[in-house]
Design a protein around this motif. Structure first.
Motif, mmCIF file in Angstrom:
data_model
loop_
_atom_site.group_PDB
_atom_site.id
_atom_site.type_symbol
_atom_site.label_atom_id
_atom_site.label_comp_id
_atom_site.label_asym_id
_atom_site.label_seq_id
_atom_site.Cartn_x
_atom_site.Cartn_y
_atom_site.Cartn_z
ATOM 1 N N MET A 1 -6.757 -3.635 10.300
ATOM 2 C CA MET A 1 -5.484 -3.722 9.318
ATOM 3 C C MET A 1 -5.777 -3.841 7.771
ATOM 4 S SD MET A 1 -1.637 -5.523 10.232
ATOM 5 C CE MET A 1 -0.921 -5.777 8.688
ATOM 6 N N ALA A 2 -5.610 -2.799 7.162
ATOM 7 C CA ALA A 2 -5.566 -2.066 6.091
ATOM 8 C C ALA A 2 -4.503 -3.898 5.279
ATOM 9 C CB ALA A 2 -5.495 -1.260 5.513
ATOM 10 N N SER A 3 -5.084 -4.085 4.096
ATOM 11 C CA SER A 3 -4.590 -4.797 2.920
ATOM 12 C C SER A 3 -3.943 -3.801 2.309
ATOM 13 C CB SER A 3 -4.955 -5.796 2.740
ATOM 14 O OG SER A 3 -4.364 -6.032 1.892
ATOM 15 N N ASN A 4 -3.002 -3.822 1.549
ATOM 16 C CA ASN A 4 -2.382 -3.612 0.658
ATOM 17 C C ASN A 4 -2.452 -4.606 -0.910
ATOM 18 O OD1 ASN A 4 -1.649 -0.963 2.162
ATOM 19 N ND2 ASN A 4 0.724 -1.231 2.536
ATOM 20 N N ALA A 5 -3.372 -5.010 -1.079
ATOM 21 C CA ALA A 5 -3.797 -5.991 -1.716
ATOM 22 C C ALA A 5 -3.605 -5.406 -3.244
ATOM 23 C CB ALA A 5 -4.212 -7.483 -1.262
ATOM 24 N N ALA A 6 -3.654 -6.122 -4.216
ATOM 25 C CA ALA A 6 -4.410 -5.041 -5.680
ATOM 26 C C ALA A 6 -6.514 -5.239 -5.169
ATOM 27 C CB ALA A 6 -4.267 -6.614 -6.892
ATOM 28 N N VAL A 7 -6.928 -4.440 -6.038
ATOM 29 C CA VAL A 7 -8.481 -4.151 -5.883
ATOM 30 C C VAL A 7 -8.907 -5.436 -6.803
ATOM 31 C CG1 VAL A 7 -10.465 -3.205 -5.594
ATOM 32 C CG2 VAL A 7 -8.217 -1.751 -4.914
ATOM 33 N N PRO A 8 -9.883 -6.533 -6.223
ATOM 34 C CA PRO A 8 -10.559 -6.883 -7.156
ATOM 35 C C PRO A 8 -11.253 -6.740 -8.672
ATOM 36 C CG PRO A 8 -11.140 -7.597 -5.494
ATOM 37 C CD PRO A 8 -11.158 -6.125 -4.976
ATOM 38 N N PHE A 9 -10.866 -7.437 -10.052
ATOM 39 C CA PHE A 9 -11.119 -6.522 -11.282
ATOM 40 C C PHE A 9 -12.896 -5.982 -10.589
ATOM 41 C CE2 PHE A 9 -12.112 -11.016 -12.499
ATOM 42 C CZ PHE A 9 -13.277 -11.014 -12.566
#
Length: 67
Positions: A1-9
């Motif tokens: 399941m893919a997450s829609n969280a922000a990509v780490p900088f």
């Protein structure tokens, strides 16, 4: 399941986590005061040996270090 969280900088900057981790470690080592700085820098060195294999047998290892 893919997450829609922000990509780490570090990923957004095109770095791998190992590269980011190495940059952070170097910054911390450089901020240390003596004698802790030289002690930390001496632990940074990596020593290894390389053996060339011929006919299924290793030749004499060549000691090396990676600074």
């Amino acid at each position: 399941m893919a997450s829609n969280a922000a990509v780490p900088f570090w990923r957004a900057a095109g770095m791998t986590y190992i590269t980011y981790s190495n940059i952070c470690a170097n910054l911390v080592r450089n901020c240390l005061k003596e004698p802790y700085k030289t002690e930390a820098l001496s632990r940074e060195k990596v020593h290894f040996s390389i053996s060339k294999w011929t006919d299924g047998k290793p030749e004499k290892p060549i000691p090396s270090n990676w600074d």
